[in-house]
Design a protein around this motif. Structure first.
Motif, short mmCIF file in Angstrom:
data_model
loop_
_atom_site.label_atom_id
_atom_site.label_comp_id
_atom_site.label_asym_id
_atom_site.label_seq_id
_atom_site.Cartn_x
_atom_site.Cartn_y
_atom_site.Cartn_z
N ALA A 135 0.83 -1.21 0.00
CA ALA A 135 0.00 0.00 0.00
C ALA A 135 0.86 1.26 0.00
N LEU A 136 1.95 1.25 0.78
CA LEU A 136 2.84 2.41 0.81
C LEU A 136 3.54 2.61 -0.54
N VAL A 137 3.97 1.52 -1.16
CA VAL A 137 4.60 1.63 -2.48
C VAL A 137 3.57 2.13 -3.50
N PHE A 138 2.36 1.63 -3.40
CA PHE A 138 1.29 2.04 -4.33
C PHE A 138 1.02 3.53 -4.21
N LEU A 139 0.99 4.06 -3.00
CA LEU A 139 0.74 5.49 -2.81
C LEU A 139 1.95 6.33 -3.17
N SER A 140 3.15 5.81 -2.88
CA SER A 140 4.36 6.59 -3.15
C SER A 140 4.61 6.79 -4.64
N MET A 141 4.18 5.81 -5.45
CA MET A 141 4.33 5.94 -6.89
C MET A 141 3.08 6.53 -7.55
N ASN A 142 2.22 7.15 -6.71
CA ASN A 142 0.98 7.76 -7.20
C ASN A 142 0.10 6.75 -7.93
N GLY A 143 0.06 5.55 -7.39
CA GLY A 143 -0.75 4.52 -8.01
C GLY A 143 -2.22 4.85 -8.01
N HIS A 144 -2.69 5.55 -6.96
CA HIS A 144 -4.10 5.92 -6.91
C HIS A 144 -4.45 6.92 -8.01
N LEU A 145 -3.50 7.83 -8.31
CA LEU A 145 -3.74 8.78 -9.40
C LEU A 145 -3.65 8.10 -10.76
N ILE A 146 -2.71 7.16 -10.89
CA ILE A 146 -2.59 6.42 -12.14
C ILE A 146 -3.84 5.57 -12.36
N MET A 147 -4.40 5.04 -11.27
CA MET A 147 -5.62 4.25 -11.38
C MET A 147 -6.79 5.10 -11.85
N LEU A 148 -6.88 6.33 -11.34
CA LEU A 148 -7.93 7.24 -11.80
C LEU A 148 -7.70 7.65 -13.26
N GLU A 149 -6.43 7.77 -13.65
CA GLU A 149 -6.13 8.07 -15.05
C GLU A 149 -6.55 6.91 -15.95
#
Length: 262
Positions: A135-149
């Motif tokens: 989860a920390l790696v996912f957030l640090s690489m802006n995975g949540h923003l990439i997921m919305l993209e």
């Protein structure tokens, strides 16, 4: 005097309802955003906000009435598309937690379980450790923003229309589900190999010294080697997690493109 016809009202409603269903389904099933601890009001509010941002850029067939039978089928279609996006991303964390389960069992920590509020179940401690790290790696690489993209791009790959989704998209999604086992095994293989060597060494030691209490000696040795291997493995897990996350994002777009091929 401003007049609005029923056809215009129906088209405006369709422009909002159909994207909203896909976005809400994705947020409800996606990791981190779809956690059970996240209040439902926040999920709905975020879905409404994203719909207001994305909807003006979309085109919807003007003859689709959300209250009609075809409109109901389109809503089901958008629901499946949103769940497919969230499910594809959630499989990443499922594979990582499965790797933690395998590592914990091999280390003898199968009894060391804690309550996981995210999944409302009991999870081994190593699986929780790797899940938090993911989860920390996912957030640090802006995975949540990439997921919305990827969600926004999905409307271009699979626009809102009455086209029946292709069955090959579901097959691709099921194939990606099979990657849980390969990714979990890839993450846990170094620890499994180290513990296999230590168990072989303990077996040889037991044969050479039968009076040795293997249960009193083997359990601490297995734990020490397991924790040492996990500590050495952590710096190398992060690039692998990033690779898996990017692969899942690519799978999302591929599934959406296949959805649009009737």
């Amino acid at each position: 005097m401003i007049t609005v016809t029923s056809a215009q009202l129906s088209s405006w409603l369709a422009l909002f309802v159909f994207p909203f269903v896909r976005i809400l389904a994705m947020i409800a099933s996606a990791p981190i955003l779809g956690n059970k601890q996240t209040p439902v009001r926040i999920k709905i509010g975020l879905s409404v906000l994203l719909t207001i941002i994305i909807a003006p850029t979309l085109t919807v067939q003007p003859n689709i009435d959300p209250a009609s039978a075809i409109g109901f089928l389109v809503i089901i279609q958008q629901l499946l598309a949103g769940i497919a996006i969230g499910f594809t991303m959630r499989l990443i964390f499922t594979a990582i937690e499965m790797a933690g389960d395998i590592i914990g069992i091999q280390m003898g920590l199968g009894f060391a379980i804690f309550y996981d509020p995210q999944n409302s179940s009991y999870t081994p401690v190593i699986a929780q450790l790797l899940g938090i790290l993911a989860a920390l790696v996912f957030l640090s690489m802006n995975g949540h923003l990439i997921m919305l993209e990827a969600l926004a791009d999905s409307f271009r790959a699979f626009p809102v229309n009455s086209t029946i989704p292709a069955a090959i998209a579901l097959h691709t999604l099921a194939s990606w589900g099979g990657s849980i086992f390969s990714n979990a095994l890839q993450l846990s293989m170094p620890v499994i190999g180290a513990l296999l060597i230590s168990n072989l060494a303990l077996g040889i030691l037991t044969r050479s010294a039968p009076q040795l209490n293997i249960f009193a000696v083997g359990f601490p040795v297995t734990l020490a080697i397991g924790f040492a291997t996990v500590m050495l493995l952590l710096p190398h897990i992060i690039p692998l997690l990033e690779n898996i996350i990017h692969s899942s994002l690519g799978t999302v777009l591929r599934v959406m493109q296949l959805f649009g091929k009737s």
